[in-house]
Design a protein around this motif. Structure first.
Motif, PDB file in Angstrom:
ATOM      1  N   ALA A 134       0.514  -1.516  -0.139  1.00 38.98           N
ATOM      2  CA  ALA A 134      -0.042   0.266   0.115  1.00 38.98           C
ATOM      3  C   ALA A 134       0.946   1.231  -0.221  1.00 38.98           C
ATOM      4  O   ALA A 134       0.106   2.382  -0.243  1.00 38.98           O
ATOM      5  CB  ALA A 134      -0.964  -0.049   1.047  1.00 38.98           C
ATOM      6  N   THR A 135       1.740   1.018   0.158  1.00 40.48           N
ATOM      7  CA  THR A 135       3.259   2.654   0.481  1.00 40.48           C
ATOM      8  C   THR A 135       3.233   3.175  -0.772  1.00 40.48           C
ATOM      9  O   THR A 135       3.435   4.551  -0.602  1.00 40.48           O
ATOM     10  CB  THR A 135       3.863   1.899   0.954  1.00 40.48           C
ATOM     11  OG1 THR A 135       4.913   0.996   0.078  1.00 40.48           O
ATOM     12  CG2 THR A 135       4.100   1.280   2.452  1.00 40.48           C
ATOM     13  N   SER A 136       2.648   2.654  -2.240  1.00 45.33           N
ATOM     14  CA  SER A 136       3.233   3.349  -3.045  1.00 45.33           C
ATOM     15  C   SER A 136       1.689   3.723  -3.694  1.00 45.33           C
ATOM     16  O   SER A 136       2.294   4.301  -4.423  1.00 45.33           O
ATOM     17  CB  SER A 136       3.359   2.394  -4.491  1.00 45.33           C
ATOM     18  OG  SER A 136       5.244   2.417  -3.552  1.00 45.33           O
ATOM     19  N   SER A 137       0.890   3.381  -3.233  1.00 46.11           N
ATOM     20  CA  SER A 137      -0.498   3.783  -4.160  1.00 46.11           C
ATOM     21  C   SER A 137      -0.977   5.011  -4.849  1.00 46.11           C
ATOM     22  O   SER A 137      -1.635   5.051  -4.680  1.00 46.11           O
ATOM     23  CB  SER A 137      -1.765   2.419  -3.247  1.00 46.11           C
ATOM     24  OG  SER A 137      -2.141   2.675  -2.027  1.00 46.11           O
ATOM     25  N   THR A 138      -0.598   5.878  -3.842  1.00 44.71           N
ATOM     26  CA  THR A 138      -0.764   7.156  -3.319  1.00 44.71           C
ATOM     27  C   THR A 138       0.153   8.150  -4.455  1.00 44.71           C
ATOM     28  O   THR A 138       0.063   9.254  -4.130  1.00 44.71           O
ATOM     29  CB  THR A 138      -1.048   7.926  -2.122  1.00 44.71           C
ATOM     30  OG1 THR A 138      -0.391   7.446  -1.524  1.00 44.71           O
ATOM     31  CG2 THR A 138      -2.186   7.258  -1.465  1.00 44.71           C
ATOM     32  N   ASP A 139       1.340   7.177  -4.923  1.00 40.66           N
ATOM     33  CA  ASP A 139       2.115   8.130  -4.844  1.00 40.66           C
ATOM     34  C   ASP A 139       1.463   8.810  -7.105  1.00 40.66           C
ATOM     35  O   ASP A 139       2.852   7.538  -7.057  1.00 40.66           O
ATOM     36  CB  ASP A 139       3.507   7.846  -4.803  1.00 40.66           C
ATOM     37  CG  ASP A 139       4.937   8.837  -5.237  1.00 40.66           C
ATOM     38  OD1 ASP A 139       4.722   9.502  -5.883  1.00 40.66           O
ATOM     39  OD2 ASP A 139       5.515   9.001  -4.049  1.00 40.66           O
ATOM     40  N   THR A 140       1.216   9.819  -6.837  1.00 40.00           N
ATOM     41  CA  THR A 140       0.335   9.686  -8.264  1.00 40.00           C
ATOM     42  C   THR A 140       1.850   9.784  -9.015  1.00 40.00           C
ATOM     43  O   THR A 140       2.263   9.700 -10.840  1.00 40.00           O
ATOM     44  CB  THR A 140      -0.898   9.891  -9.124  1.00 40.00           C
ATOM     45  OG1 THR A 140      -0.071  11.990  -8.169  1.00 40.00           O
ATOM     46  CG2 THR A 140      -1.568  10.031  -8.126  1.00 40.00           C
ATOM     47  N   GLU A 180       1.495  -1.934 -11.903  1.00 45.51           N
ATOM     48  CA  GLU A 180       0.210  -1.715 -11.735  1.00 45.51           C
ATOM     49  C   GLU A 180       0.052  -2.773 -10.207  1.00 45.51           C
ATOM     50  O   GLU A 180      -0.411  -1.746  -9.250  1.00 45.51           O
ATOM     51  CB  GLU A 180      -0.673  -3.316 -12.765  1.00 45.51           C
ATOM     52  CG  GLU A 180      -2.477  -3.461 -12.392  1.00 45.51           C
ATOM     53  CD  GLU A 180      -2.960  -1.986 -13.095  1.00 45.51           C
ATOM     54  OE1 GLU A 180      -4.437  -2.120 -13.009  1.00 45.51           O
ATOM     55  OE2 GLU A 180      -2.219  -1.329 -13.611  1.00 45.51           O
ATOM     56  N   GLY A 181       0.615  -3.818 -10.255  1.00 45.32           N
ATOM     57  CA  GLY A 181       0.615  -3.870  -8.650  1.00 45.32           C
ATOM     58  C   GLY A 181       1.667  -2.603  -7.477  1.00 45.32           C
ATOM     59  O   GLY A 181       0.642  -2.788  -6.706  1.00 45.32           O
ATOM     60  N   ASP A 182       2.068  -2.596  -7.924  1.00 42.09           N
ATOM     61  CA  ASP A 182       2.597  -1.286  -7.093  1.00 42.09           C
ATOM     62  C   ASP A 182       2.249  -0.010  -6.601  1.00 42.09           C
ATOM     63  O   ASP A 182       2.006  -0.096  -6.019  1.00 42.09           O
ATOM     64  CB  ASP A 182       4.067  -1.104  -8.127  1.00 42.09           C
ATOM     65  CG  ASP A 182       5.804  -1.879  -7.752  1.00 42.09           C
ATOM     66  OD1 ASP A 182       5.679  -2.601  -7.194  1.00 42.09           O
ATOM     67  OD2 ASP A 182       6.511  -1.457  -8.645  1.00 42.09           O
ATOM     68  N   HIS A 186      -1.696  -3.869  -5.001  1.00 42.07           N
ATOM     69  CA  HIS A 186      -2.452  -5.357  -4.841  1.00 42.07           C
ATOM     70  C   HIS A 186      -0.889  -5.857  -5.169  1.00 42.07           C
ATOM     71  O   HIS A 186      -0.178  -5.663  -5.428  1.00 42.07           O
ATOM     72  CB  HIS A 186      -3.285  -5.274  -5.160  1.00 42.07           C
ATOM     73  CG  HIS A 186      -3.872  -5.051  -6.119  1.00 42.07           C
ATOM     74  ND1 HIS A 186      -3.109  -5.552  -7.554  1.00 42.07           N
ATOM     75  CD2 HIS A 186      -4.668  -4.635  -7.286  1.00 42.07           C
ATOM     76  CE1 HIS A 186      -3.471  -4.721  -8.868  1.00 42.07           C
ATOM     77  NE2 HIS A 186      -4.508  -4.382  -8.764  1.00 42.07           N
ATOM     78  N   CYS A 187      -1.049  -7.768  -5.314  1.00 41.89           N
ATOM     79  CA  CYS A 187      -0.408  -8.415  -6.010  1.00 41.89           C
ATOM     80  C   CYS A 187      -0.101  -8.606  -6.927  1.00 41.89           C
ATOM     81  O   CYS A 187       0.876  -9.911  -7.264  1.00 41.89           O
ATOM     82  CB  CYS A 187      -0.458  -9.461  -4.847  1.00 41.89           C
ATOM     83  SG  CYS A 187      -2.341 -10.269  -5.132  1.00 41.89           S
TER      84      CYS A 187
END
Length: 318
Positions: A134-140, A180-182, A186-187
């Protein structure tokens, strides 16, 4: 209700194990070298099943009180005897899939050690892994850089434009699935997805918002995920419904995550029970109408009514 699902009071434990095994088959877990047993499958059939027996894994929604029949063994007359209904609940299916995905990230040395680790230990490790994802999911800004490194028609191809700059793309390479996963948290980037058919909803900046896992050969949809394995947000629900409806028109069945777009599950397959959420062009098609007009009202609903009546009778009897 501790120790509810022990072998002594569950009439069909073998059916439960078979149901878990079937979900592992769906994940297409690769075989291990030589004559080695499959460490992932062994862990589920020993450690996970033990957690079910100990009532650590909650399967209460998938069991019912056993109705004794003439000729059955006397132990089945006891008041705490239960039957497995045959269907694993959605959250348990999701958990099984997710644990398999976590195991796929481990090297051979670590995989050989998982037999020692009980369910609670693995569950915590999976939760820690989720936090990392989840750490990268908000870094657009980082996602923008990563997406620009992908090559159209090599790493991905556009399969459908859906308006306002949104488009469905199919991810073609392990590199594109890693990205995509990064950034979806998700996995999909793990090794277990390298040969999967993965579709993603991108906006005009090529940022990802929904990931769909399909099997184009078997014509099934296996996952429908928003960021961090949650359901797609409301803003993108209509695009997901349209994608799935088009797939169903082409003969696909939805095997998992249908609840994420307001479908209902029956006999291990998902259906739209409210045709109003479908684009109008689909509402008179037999693949959708058969369920709403014929199967649900004549088969499913009567069974639900009977189940409610049986439950009410049991409550009165108690």
């Amino acid at each position: 209700m501790n120790l509810l699902l022990t072998e002594s009071n569950l009439t069909n434990l073998s059916d439960l194990i078979a149901a878990i095994n079937a979900k592992l088959d769906n994940k297409k877990i690769p075989q291990f070298a030589g004559s080695e047993t499959n460490k992932v499958r062994d862990w589920f059939l020993k450690n996970y099943t033990q957690a079910v027996k100990d009532d650590v894994v909650d399967l209460k929604s998938s069991i019912k009180k056993h109705q004794y029949k003439d000729g059955e063994p006397d132990w089945m007359k006891k008041p705490d005897i239960m039957d497995f209904t045959g269907n694993l609940p959605n959250d348990i299916v999701d958990e099984i899939n997710h644990i398999v995905d976590y195991f796929a990230t481990l090297d051979q040395t670590d995989l050989k050690k998982i037999y020692k680790e009980p369910y609670k230990t693995i569950k915590q490790k999976v939760q820690d892994w989720d936090k990392e994802l989840a750490t990268s999911s908000t870094d657009t800004s980082k996602e923008d850089v990563a997406k620009k490194s992908l090559v159209k028609d090599t790493d991905y191809k556009i399969v459908k434009e859906v308006g306002n700059g949104l488009k469905w793309v199919k991810l073609l390479t392990p590199t594109s699935k890693d990205v995509e996963g990064d950034f979806m948290g998700h996995c999909v980037g793990s090794v277990g997805y390298e040969d999967k058919d993965i579709y993603s909803l991108w906006d005009k900046k090529n940022l990802s918002h929904v990931t769909i896992e399909a099997d184009d050969k078997q014509k099934t949809i296996q996952q429908i995920k928003g960021k961090e394995n949650r359901a797609p947000v409301e803003k993108y629900q209509a695009m997901c419904v349209d994608f799935v409806a088009n797939a169903m028109m082409d003969g696909y069945t939805v095997k998992a995550d249908g609840e994420n777009i307001d479908m209902i599950k029956h006999s291990d397959v998902y259906h739209f029970d409210d045709l109003n959420i479908l684009p109008e062009k689909f509402r008179d098609k037999s693949v959708f109408r058969d369920w709403v007009d014929r199967i649900f009202p004549t088969i499913v609903f009567p069974k639900q009514q009977k189940a409610i009546a049986d439950l009410a009778k049991r409550i009165v009897d108690i």
